[in-house]
Design a protein around this motif. Structure first.
Motif, PDB file in Angstrom:
ATOM      1  N   GLU A  34      -0.915   9.453 -19.145  1.00 39.21           N
ATOM      2  CA  GLU A  34      -1.961  10.062 -19.965  1.00 39.21           C
ATOM      3  C   GLU A  34      -1.327  11.277 -20.636  1.00 39.21           C
ATOM      4  N   GLY A  35      -0.900  11.087 -21.881  1.00 41.01           N
ATOM      5  CA  GLY A  35      -0.163  12.148 -22.567  1.00 41.01           C
ATOM      6  C   GLY A  35       1.169  12.360 -21.876  1.00 41.01           C
ATOM      7  N   LEU A  36       1.428  13.584 -21.446  1.00 40.00           N
ATOM      8  CA  LEU A  36       2.678  13.907 -20.762  1.00 40.00           C
ATOM      9  C   LEU A  36       2.570  13.739 -19.249  1.00 40.00           C
ATOM     10  N   ILE A  37       1.386  13.474 -18.761  1.00 39.34           N
ATOM     11  CA  ILE A  37       1.155  13.402 -17.317  1.00 39.34           C
ATOM     12  C   ILE A  37       1.193  11.951 -16.857  1.00 39.34           C
ATOM     13  N   ILE A  38       1.905  11.713 -15.756  1.00 38.44           N
ATOM     14  CA  ILE A  38       1.955  10.387 -15.156  1.00 38.44           C
ATOM     15  C   ILE A  38       1.175  10.434 -13.849  1.00 38.44           C
ATOM     16  N   TYR A  39       0.246   9.505 -13.735  1.00 35.23           N
ATOM     17  CA  TYR A  39      -0.564   9.376 -12.530  1.00 35.23           C
ATOM     18  C   TYR A  39      -0.124   8.128 -11.772  1.00 35.23           C
ATOM     19  N   TYR A  40      -0.219   8.201 -10.449  1.00 37.57           N
ATOM     20  CA  TYR A  40       0.140   7.056  -9.614  1.00 37.57           C
ATOM     21  C   TYR A  40      -1.032   6.665  -8.742  1.00 37.57           C
ATOM     22  N   SER A  41      -1.122   5.370  -8.492  1.00 37.47           N
ATOM     23  CA  SER A  41      -2.127   4.848  -7.573  1.00 37.47           C
ATOM     24  C   SER A  41      -1.491   3.722  -6.757  1.00 37.47           C
ATOM     25  N   LEU A  42      -2.129   3.387  -5.651  1.00 35.02           N
ATOM     26  CA  LEU A  42      -1.637   2.299  -4.817  1.00 35.02           C
ATOM     27  C   LEU A  42      -1.833   0.974  -5.543  1.00 35.02           C
ATOM     28  N   ALA A  43      -0.840   0.112  -5.440  1.00 31.66           N
ATOM     29  CA  ALA A  43      -0.898  -1.180  -6.116  1.00 31.66           C
ATOM     30  C   ALA A  43      -0.947  -2.347  -5.146  1.00 31.66           C
ATOM     31  N   ASP A  44      -0.825  -2.072  -3.864  1.00 32.67           N
ATOM     32  CA  ASP A  44      -0.741  -3.144  -2.878  1.00 32.67           C
ATOM     33  C   ASP A  44      -1.673  -2.823  -1.716  1.00 32.67           C
ATOM     34  N   ASP A  45      -2.658  -3.671  -1.502  1.00 32.10           N
ATOM     35  CA  ASP A  45      -3.626  -3.438  -0.422  1.00 32.10           C
ATOM     36  C   ASP A  45      -2.974  -3.446   0.958  1.00 32.10           C
ATOM     37  N   ARG A  46      -1.822  -4.085   1.067  1.00 36.05           N
ATOM     38  CA  ARG A  46      -1.133  -4.087   2.368  1.00 36.05           C
ATOM     39  C   ARG A  46      -0.725  -2.678   2.771  1.00 36.05           C
ATOM     40  N   ALA A  47      -0.472  -1.816   1.784  1.00 31.62           N
ATOM     41  CA  ALA A  47      -0.104  -0.430   2.101  1.00 31.62           C
ATOM     42  C   ALA A  47      -1.245   0.264   2.841  1.00 31.62           C
ATOM     43  N   ILE A  48      -2.478   0.050   2.397  1.00 30.57           N
ATOM     44  CA  ILE A  48      -3.640   0.651   3.068  1.00 30.57           C
ATOM     45  C   ILE A  48      -3.758   0.112   4.484  1.00 30.57           C
ATOM     46  N   GLN A  49      -3.563  -1.171   4.659  1.00 32.20           N
ATOM     47  CA  GLN A  49      -3.653  -1.767   5.994  1.00 32.20           C
ATOM     48  C   GLN A  49      -2.612  -1.168   6.932  1.00 32.20           C
ATOM     49  N   ILE A  50      -1.383  -1.018   6.430  1.00 32.86           N
ATOM     50  CA  ILE A  50      -0.319  -0.425   7.246  1.00 32.86           C
ATOM     51  C   ILE A  50      -0.620   1.040   7.539  1.00 32.86           C
ATOM     52  N   LEU A  51      -1.091   1.784   6.520  1.00 28.24           N
ATOM     53  CA  LEU A  51      -1.417   3.198   6.726  1.00 28.24           C
ATOM     54  C   LEU A  51      -2.514   3.363   7.766  1.00 28.24           C
ATOM     55  N   ASP A  52      -3.511   2.496   7.752  1.00 25.97           N
ATOM     56  CA  ASP A  52      -4.567   2.532   8.767  1.00 25.97           C
ATOM     57  C   ASP A  52      -3.985   2.337  10.164  1.00 25.97           C
ATOM     58  N   LEU A  53      -3.099   1.375  10.289  1.00 27.41           N
ATOM     59  CA  LEU A  53      -2.479   1.099  11.583  1.00 27.41           C
ATOM     60  C   LEU A  53      -1.591   2.264  12.033  1.00 27.41           C
ATOM     61  N   VAL A  54      -0.772   2.772  11.114  1.00 29.49           N
ATOM     62  CA  VAL A  54       0.106   3.904  11.440  1.00 29.49           C
ATOM     63  C   VAL A  54      -0.732   5.110  11.858  1.00 29.49           C
ATOM     64  N   TYR A  55      -1.835   5.352  11.147  1.00 23.89           N
ATOM     65  CA  TYR A  55      -2.724   6.455  11.511  1.00 23.89           C
ATOM     66  C   TYR A  55      -3.266   6.266  12.922  1.00 23.89           C
ATOM     67  N   ASP A  56      -3.760   5.056  13.212  1.00 21.34           N
ATOM     68  CA  ASP A  56      -4.299   4.780  14.551  1.00 21.34           C
ATOM     69  C   ASP A  56      -3.251   4.954  15.639  1.00 21.34           C
ATOM     70  N   LEU A  57      -2.028   4.510  15.365  1.00 21.21           N
ATOM     71  CA  LEU A  57      -0.978   4.560  16.386  1.00 21.21           C
ATOM     72  C   LEU A  57      -0.338   5.932  16.558  1.00 21.21           C
ATOM     73  N   PHE A  58      -0.214   6.701  15.463  1.00 22.26           N
ATOM     74  CA  PHE A  58       0.578   7.912  15.531  1.00 22.26           C
ATOM     75  C   PHE A  58      -0.175   9.207  15.263  1.00 22.26           C
ATOM     76  N   CYS A  59      -1.313   9.144  14.618  1.00 27.14           N
ATOM     77  CA  CYS A  59      -1.981  10.378  14.174  1.00 27.14           C
ATOM     78  C   CYS A  59      -3.346  10.597  14.817  1.00 27.14           C
ATOM     79  N   LYS A  60      -4.109   9.555  15.003  1.00 27.99           N
ATOM     80  CA  LYS A  60      -5.484   9.638  15.420  1.00 27.99           C
ATOM     81  C   LYS A  60      -5.668  10.392  16.747  1.00 27.99           C
TER      82      LYS A  60
END
Length: 111
Positions: free
Chosen positions: A83-109
């Motif tokens: 958007e103009g000079l600014i680059i925005y990023y978003s998740l493109a793969d739903d598997r990343a969310i699934q892995i992040l949920d698992l990593v959170y449960d195992l290591f952070c929660k």
């Protein structure tokens, strides 16, 4: 969850499919196995962020953030949007969310 049972009577096709899946899983896990890339994915889990926002959230230099984003982009885990000079990023793969949920449960929660 049920893991496949490996046995000596498996067909070559089954073994080849498993090997292909193992290769794909290994590439995916390598892409997220860096602390910086993992933190970027965690930040993007809450929504789209600009490179500048990611730099600030991670207290990291632009070059370091851009390098990690390039790897995530190459692995098709994030999608850029300009958007103009600014680059925005978003998740493109739903598997990343699934892995992040698992990593959170195992290591952070529980901490």
């Amino acid at each position: 969850m049920s893991l496949p049972v490996l046995h000596k009577d498996m067909s070559d096709d089954d073994i080849n499919r498993m090997m292909s899946s193992a290769d794909e899983a290994s590439d995916f896990l390598k892409a997220i196995s860096h602390p910086g890339r993992l933190m970027i994915l965690c930040h993007l889990a809450s929504g789209e962020k600009s490179v500048t926002e990611l730099e600030e959230l991670m207290s990291a230099r632009q070059a370091a953030v851009s390098q990690q984003l390039a790897r995530l982009r190459a692995e098709k885990l994030v999608t850029p949007r300009r958007e103009g000079l600014i680059i925005y990023y978003s998740l493109a793969d739903d598997r990343a969310i699934q892995i992040l949920d698992l990593v959170y449960d195992l290591f952070c929660k529980s901490k």
